[in-house]
Structure formats: structure tokens, C-alpha cells
Motif scaffolding. Structure first.
Motif, mmCIF file in Angstrom:
data_model
loop_
_atom_site.group_PDB
_atom_site.id
_atom_site.type_symbol
_atom_site.label_atom_id
_atom_site.label_comp_id
_atom_site.label_asym_id
_atom_site.label_seq_id
_atom_site.Cartn_x
_atom_site.Cartn_y
_atom_site.Cartn_z
ATOM 1 N N SER A 126 0.858 -1.177 0.000
ATOM 2 C CA SER A 126 0.000 0.000 0.000
ATOM 3 C C SER A 126 0.900 1.235 0.000
ATOM 4 O O SER A 126 2.043 1.192 0.467
ATOM 5 C CB SER A 126 -0.899 0.010 1.236
ATOM 6 N N PRO A 127 0.426 2.355 -0.540
ATOM 7 C CA PRO A 127 1.257 3.555 -0.608
ATOM 8 C C PRO A 127 1.856 3.966 0.731
ATOM 9 O O PRO A 127 3.020 4.368 0.800
ATOM 10 C CB PRO A 127 0.276 4.613 -1.134
ATOM 11 N N LYS A 128 1.089 3.857 1.824
ATOM 12 C CA LYS A 128 1.619 4.229 3.138
ATOM 13 C C LYS A 128 2.758 3.302 3.556
ATOM 14 O O LYS A 128 3.751 3.736 4.134
ATOM 15 C CB LYS A 128 0.507 4.200 4.182
ATOM 16 N N VAL A 129 2.615 2.018 3.254
ATOM 17 C CA VAL A 129 3.666 1.064 3.594
ATOM 18 C C VAL A 129 4.894 1.316 2.733
ATOM 19 O O VAL A 129 6.023 1.294 3.223
ATOM 20 C CB VAL A 129 3.174 -0.385 3.418
ATOM 21 N N ALA A 130 4.677 1.546 1.448
ATOM 22 C CA ALA A 130 5.800 1.822 0.545
ATOM 23 C C ALA A 130 6.581 3.044 1.026
ATOM 24 O O ALA A 130 7.817 3.074 0.983
ATOM 25 C CB ALA A 130 5.288 2.046 -0.872
ATOM 26 N N HIS A 131 5.867 4.051 1.498
ATOM 27 C CA HIS A 131 6.525 5.256 2.006
ATOM 28 C C HIS A 131 7.402 4.922 3.202
ATOM 29 O O HIS A 131 8.537 5.420 3.319
ATOM 30 C CB HIS A 131 5.484 6.294 2.400
ATOM 31 N N ARG A 132 6.917 4.068 4.098
ATOM 32 C CA ARG A 132 7.698 3.682 5.275
ATOM 33 C C ARG A 132 8.954 2.914 4.865
ATOM 34 O O ARG A 132 10.032 3.109 5.418
ATOM 35 C CB ARG A 132 6.857 2.827 6.216
ATOM 36 N N VAL A 133 8.790 1.996 3.899
ATOM 37 C CA VAL A 133 9.937 1.213 3.448
ATOM 38 C C VAL A 133 11.000 2.112 2.843
ATOM 39 O O VAL A 133 12.191 1.992 3.129
ATOM 40 C CB VAL A 133 9.496 0.138 2.428
ATOM 41 N N ILE A 134 10.563 3.040 1.997
ATOM 42 C CA ILE A 134 11.502 3.963 1.365
ATOM 43 C C ILE A 134 12.192 4.835 2.415
ATOM 44 O O ILE A 134 13.392 5.106 2.340
ATOM 45 C CB ILE A 134 10.787 4.839 0.320
ATOM 46 N N ALA A 135 11.435 5.258 3.422
ATOM 47 C CA ALA A 135 12.020 6.067 4.491
ATOM 48 C C ALA A 135 13.099 5.281 5.225
ATOM 49 O O ALA A 135 14.149 5.816 5.568
ATOM 50 C CB ALA A 135 10.932 6.516 5.464
ATOM 51 N N GLN A 136 12.839 3.999 5.443
ATOM 52 C CA GLN A 136 13.837 3.154 6.100
ATOM 53 C C GLN A 136 15.097 3.054 5.250
ATOM 54 O O GLN A 136 16.221 3.068 5.760
ATOM 55 C CB GLN A 136 13.272 1.756 6.349
ATOM 56 N N LEU A 137 14.897 2.927 3.943
ATOM 57 C CA LEU A 137 16.038 2.771 3.056
ATOM 58 C C LEU A 137 16.868 4.042 2.937
ATOM 59 O O LEU A 137 18.029 3.994 2.536
ATOM 60 C CB LEU A 137 15.557 2.344 1.656
ATOM 61 N N SER A 138 16.263 5.178 3.279
ATOM 62 C CA SER A 138 16.986 6.448 3.169
ATOM 63 C C SER A 138 18.119 6.541 4.184
ATOM 64 O O SER A 138 19.103 7.240 3.970
ATOM 65 C CB SER A 138 16.020 7.622 3.361
ATOM 66 N N GLY A 139 17.983 5.852 5.315
ATOM 67 C CA GLY A 139 19.028 5.880 6.333
ATOM 68 C C GLY A 139 20.208 5.014 5.916
ATOM 69 O O GLY A 139 20.026 3.891 5.476
ATOM 70 N N GLY A 140 21.408 5.539 6.037
ATOM 71 C CA GLY A 140 22.592 4.776 5.666
ATOM 72 C C GLY A 140 22.612 4.414 4.193
ATOM 73 O O GLY A 140 23.045 3.337 3.802
ATOM 74 N N ARG A 141 22.161 5.352 3.365
ATOM 75 C CA ARG A 141 21.980 5.051 1.942
ATOM 76 C C ARG A 141 23.278 4.669 1.241
ATOM 77 O O ARG A 141 23.292 3.750 0.434
ATOM 78 C CB ARG A 141 21.336 6.243 1.237
ATOM 79 N N SER A 142 24.373 5.339 1.550
ATOM 80 C CA SER A 142 25.626 5.059 0.853
ATOM 81 C C SER A 142 26.079 3.621 1.076
ATOM 82 O O SER A 142 26.455 2.917 0.134
ATOM 83 C CB SER A 142 26.715 6.029 1.323
ATOM 84 N N ALA A 143 26.021 3.179 2.336
ATOM 85 C CA ALA A 143 26.439 1.817 2.642
ATOM 86 C C ALA A 143 25.491 0.808 2.010
ATOM 87 O O ALA A 143 25.927 -0.217 1.466
ATOM 88 C CB ALA A 143 26.488 1.613 4.157
ATOM 89 N N ARG A 144 24.206 1.106 2.066
ATOM 90 C CA ARG A 144 23.216 0.195 1.473
ATOM 91 C C ARG A 144 23.413 0.100 -0.043
ATOM 92 O O ARG A 144 23.317 -0.977 -0.619
ATOM 93 C CB ARG A 144 21.800 0.679 1.788
ATOM 94 N N ARG A 145 23.653 1.249 -0.669
ATOM 95 C CA ARG A 145 23.823 1.244 -2.123
ATOM 96 C C ARG A 145 25.054 0.442 -2.527
ATOM 97 O O ARG A 145 25.000 -0.340 -3.478
ATOM 98 C CB ARG A 145 23.932 2.673 -2.644
ATOM 99 N N ALA A 146 26.130 0.593 -1.802
ATOM 100 C CA ALA A 146 27.345 -0.153 -2.115
ATOM 101 C C ALA A 146 27.114 -1.655 -1.961
ATOM 102 O O ALA A 146 27.525 -2.450 -2.816
ATOM 103 C CB ALA A 146 28.487 0.301 -1.204
ATOM 104 N N ALA A 147 26.421 -2.039 -0.884
ATOM 105 C CA ALA A 147 26.159 -3.461 -0.649
ATOM 106 C C ALA A 147 25.243 -4.020 -1.724
ATOM 107 O O ALA A 147 25.452 -5.126 -2.227
ATOM 108 C CB ALA A 147 25.541 -3.652 0.735
ATOM 109 N N ALA A 148 24.217 -3.242 -2.101
ATOM 110 C CA ALA A 148 23.276 -3.703 -3.118
ATOM 111 C C ALA A 148 23.964 -3.849 -4.470
ATOM 112 O O ALA A 148 23.720 -4.806 -5.206
ATOM 113 C CB ALA A 148 22.103 -2.736 -3.219
ATOM 114 N N ARG A 149 24.825 -2.908 -4.791
ATOM 115 C CA ARG A 149 25.526 -2.980 -6.076
ATOM 116 C C ARG A 149 26.480 -4.171 -6.122
ATOM 117 O O ARG A 149 26.671 -4.780 -7.166
ATOM 118 C CB ARG A 149 26.276 -1.673 -6.337
ATOM 119 N N ASP A 150 27.038 -4.511 -4.981
ATOM 120 C CA ASP A 150 27.876 -5.713 -4.909
ATOM 121 C C ASP A 150 27.041 -6.958 -5.220
ATOM 122 O O ASP A 150 27.504 -7.869 -5.918
ATOM 123 C CB ASP A 150 28.504 -5.851 -3.518
#
Length: 217
Positions: A126-150
Motif C-alpha cells: 500500500s502507498p503508506k507502507v511503501a513510504h515507510r519502506v523507502i524512508a527506512q532505506l533512506s538511512g545509511g543510503r551510501s552503505a546500502r547502495r554499495a552493498a546492493a551494487r555488490d
């Protein structure tokens, strides 16, 4: 026909959700349950396409029921339906392999859209849930992006293309049409992608695609 089992410990909620589902000629409620144990049994008996699980139920909660159903009947899509939007429930439900997460306070059209999407092999938040998930992903984005790209290093170019479309919310049929291949080929790609990324379902794969920057963020 999309066959659905509905599990909620409140009879009035079950009746309301069932009424919404009955408004769609292509959706049929084939079983109902008032607790998690009964939900697992209903899935065993009816083998539905989708099971809608409330989070808080007696005997076995929705998260426990989801775990059992995913283990015993992986072909059944699991959608969590709850009044609770706390991040811990979202994170745990997705981690258990749920393909959708809807709030009872949401638009009834979201419920029908979610069932259709998951039945078609896609994921739905649901849009509200998607917003929460995206908000969670915003924290520590650089480290998460590097790990995901790996993690994406294990994928071929074609698999990355499929992952991008999957992460954008397209169903297997939509991806097949976009890539001019048969749906069975897409299913094979998705299975390979999930295995190489080490995730349980399309939602988790879509999160990796988001973190890696394959889809807009």
C-alpha cells in the motif's frame, strides 16, 4: 478466478473484507479463519492462490501463520492485512516472504489491486507502507547502495533488466510483453535472480533494485 483465504479474528472485519472481494467477479473467497492455526489449515484444505492474514490473531499470529504457509505451500501468495503500520511488522512480514502488505484503513481499491498483483506474480505494498519502506532505506543510503551494487555483480545484463522491471512493479506478463519473450522465460529469470540475490521474494528483490539505484529513488 483468483481463489482467496481470508484470516482475521474479528468476524465483522472478515465480513467487510469478504464483501469488498465479492464485488470483483474474478475473486472468490474459498475459506475463512479466525486464528492463525485455522488459516494454515484452510490453506492446506483449499490451496488458494492468495491468503490474506491479519497480523494479530490468537493461537498463532499472522507472522507465524505466514511462516508456516510459505514453508508448506510456497505457491500461495501471502498478503498481510492489518491496522498496524509499525515498521517492525512491515520489516518482519517482508522478511518472512510476504508478497504484499496492506493496511485495513486503506482504500478498498488497494485491496483488490493488491490481490490481483500478487496473483499475477508481482508484489504490492500500500502507498503508506511503501513510504515507510523507502524512508527506512533512506538511512545509511551510501552503505546500502554499495552493498546492493555488490549483490548485482552476480547478475547478467539481461537479469538486471528483468530486475529493474520487477522492481518497478511489473508482473511477469507485463515484463514478458516489454521484453518480447514468453512468460515462462520471465519466470525462469525471476527464479534465478532471487536465488543469486539470496532473497525470498520479489519485494526483497525490488528493495535491492531500489538500493542499488536501478529504479527511481
Amino acid at each position: 478466478m483468483i481463489r482467496v483465504v481470508l484470516a482475521d479474528d474479528e468476524a465483522m472485519i472478515r465480513a467487510g473484507v469478504a464483501a469488498i472481494l465479492s464485488s470483483d467477479d474474478e475473486i472468490e473467497v474459498v475459506g475463512e479463519a479466525g486464528d492463525g492455526r485455522a488459516a494454515v489449515e484452510q490453506v492446506r484444505l483449499t490451496r488458494p492462490d492468495i491468503v490474506l492474514l491479519d497480523i494479530r490473531m490468537p493461537k498463532l499470529d499472522g507472522l507465524g501463520a505466514a511462516t508456516e504457509i510459505r514453508r508448506l505451500h510456497p505457491e500461495t501468495g501471502v498478503i498481510m492485512l492489518t491496522t498496524f503500520g509499525e515498521d517492525v511488522y512491515i520489516e518482519r512480514a517482508l522478511g518472512l516472504g510476504a508478497s504484499g502488505f496492506l493496511l485495513k484503513s486503506g482504500d478498498p481499491r488497494e485491496l483488490l489491486a493488491g490481490i490481483r498483483a500478487v496473483a499475477d506474480g508481482a508484489a504490492f505494498l500500500s502507498p503508506k507502507v511503501a513510504h515507510r519502506v523507502i524512508a527506512q532505506l533512506s538511512g545509511g543510503r551510501s552503505a546500502r547502495r554499495a552493498a546492493a551494487r555488490d549483490q548485482l555483480e552476480s547478475l547478467t545484463d539481461r537479469e538486471r533488466e528483468v530486475l529493474t522491471l520487477l522492481g518497478s512493479g511489473l508482473s511477469n506478463a507485463d515484463i514478458a510483453a516489454r521484453l518480447f519473450v514468453v512468460e515462462g522465460t520471465v519466470k525462469a529469470y525471476v527464479s534465478t535472480i532471487l536465488g543469486r540475490l539470496g532473497v525470498k521474494n520479489r519485494v526483497q528483490a525490488a528493495i535491492i533494485a531500489y538500493e542499488a539505484g536501478l529504479i527511481g529513488n
